[in-house]
Design an enzyme around this catalytic site. Structure first.
Site, PDB file in Angstrom:
ATOM      1  N   LYS A  10      47.751 -24.014 -21.484  1.00 14.46           N
ATOM      2  CA  LYS A  10      48.819 -24.089 -20.485  1.00 14.46           C
ATOM      3  C   LYS A  10      50.208 -24.181 -21.142  1.00 14.46           C
ATOM      4  CE  LYS A  10      45.787 -26.150 -16.975  1.00 14.46           C
ATOM      5  NZ  LYS A  10      45.709 -27.140 -15.872  1.00 14.46           N
ATOM      6  N   TYR A  50      44.410 -19.985  -8.740  1.00  7.40           N
ATOM      7  CA  TYR A  50      44.042 -21.308  -8.233  1.00  7.40           C
ATOM      8  C   TYR A  50      43.828 -21.315  -6.721  1.00  7.40           C
ATOM      9  CZ  TYR A  50      44.943 -23.650 -12.736  1.00  7.40           C
ATOM     10  OH  TYR A  50      44.893 -24.087 -14.027  1.00  7.40           O
ATOM     11  N   ARG A  86      34.079 -27.430 -21.714  1.00  8.95           N
ATOM     12  CA  ARG A  86      34.483 -28.590 -20.898  1.00  8.95           C
ATOM     13  C   ARG A  86      34.394 -29.884 -21.707  1.00  8.95           C
ATOM     14  NH1 ARG A  86      35.632 -27.485 -15.877  1.00  8.95           N
ATOM     15  NH2 ARG A  86      35.310 -29.594 -15.092  1.00  8.95           N
ATOM     16  N   ARG A 103      42.414 -32.688 -24.377  1.00  7.41           N
ATOM     17  CA  ARG A 103      43.362 -33.322 -23.451  1.00  7.41           C
ATOM     18  C   ARG A 103      43.794 -34.701 -23.940  1.00  7.41           C
ATOM     19  NH1 ARG A 103      40.139 -30.862 -18.326  1.00  7.41           N
ATOM     20  NH2 ARG A 103      41.570 -29.164 -17.798  1.00  7.41           N
ATOM     21  N   ASN A 113      48.198 -30.725 -18.545  1.00  4.70           N
ATOM     22  CA  ASN A 113      46.973 -31.214 -19.191  1.00  4.70           C
ATOM     23  C   ASN A 113      46.408 -30.237 -20.218  1.00  4.70           C
ATOM     24  OD1 ASN A 113      45.903 -29.380 -17.371  1.00  4.70           O
ATOM     25  ND2 ASN A 113      44.283 -30.733 -16.634  1.00  4.70           N
ATOM     26  N   HIS A 116      42.939 -25.239 -19.335  1.00  6.31           N
ATOM     27  CA  HIS A 116      42.029 -25.032 -18.199  1.00  6.31           C
ATOM     28  C   HIS A 116      40.746 -24.434 -18.755  1.00  6.31           C
ATOM     29  CE1 HIS A 116      40.304 -23.577 -14.443  1.00  6.31           C
ATOM     30  NE2 HIS A 116      40.027 -22.476 -15.108  1.00  6.31           N
ATOM     31  N   GLU A 127      36.884 -15.723 -12.848  1.00  3.49           N
ATOM     32  CA  GLU A 127      38.140 -15.996 -13.557  1.00  3.49           C
ATOM     33  C   GLU A 127      38.379 -14.981 -14.676  1.00  3.49           C
ATOM     34  OE1 GLU A 127      38.117 -20.118 -14.767  1.00  3.49           O
ATOM     35  OE2 GLU A 127      38.239 -20.827 -12.695  1.00  3.49           O
TER      36      GLU A 127
END
Ligand code: CMP
Length: 134
Positions: A10, A50, A86, A103, A113, A116, A127
């Site tokens: 991000k 999103y 993740r 993170r 954060n 993604h 996605e």
């Protein structure tokens, strides 16, 4: 199984100059970067990506943040890639993210954060197609 997942570094993490450090974490975990593009998202890009969160109170702040600077978008491939990514990212809220996760180490807030990652194989397919086509 060998899976693919979509990852976005991000605007906060791009601005902090830590793309390479985050890529090293993917690579050291056995995830291969098989496609990548740096992009300044338009509002339309971010809102479409999103869309599932459209009704949430944080939607506008999320979109504002995602268009605040360039992002680095990549497809990661490897054994159990969705869950592995993740785990590398840690919890959405950096205050709750385990020590040593991306993170915990690079994020400042639940909006800023750092990364993604797709939350399931089916979401990953949608996605990936959104940014890279079929
Ligand atoms: P991400 O994995 O990109 O998916 C949606 C994003 O919304 C999430 O990371 C957060 O950056 C942001 N967000 C802001 N507030 C919340 C919240 N209360 N719950 C979940 N996501 C949030």
């Amino acid at each position: 199984a060998i899976e693919r997942t979509l990852s976005i570094i991000k605007p906060d993490a791009v601005a902090k100059n830590v793309i390479g450090q985050i890529y090293s974490r993917f690579e050291n975990a056995g995830l291969k970067i098989v496609a990548a593009q740096m992009k300044q998202l338009s509002r339309e890009d971010a809102e479409g990506f999103y869309a599932a969160h459209k009704e949430r109170g944080f939607f506008k702040d999320l979109v504002d943040f995602m268009v605040s600077g360039p992002v680095m978008i990549q497809v990661l491939e490897g054994e159990n890639a969705v869950l592995k990514n993740r785990e590398l990212m840690g919890a959405t809220d950096p205050k709750k993210a385990d020590k040593g996760t991306i993170r915990a180490d690079f994020a400042d807030s639940i909006d800023a954060n750092a990364v993604h990652g797709s939350d399931a194989v089916e979401a990953a397919q949608v996605e990936i197609a959104y940014f890279f086509g079929k």
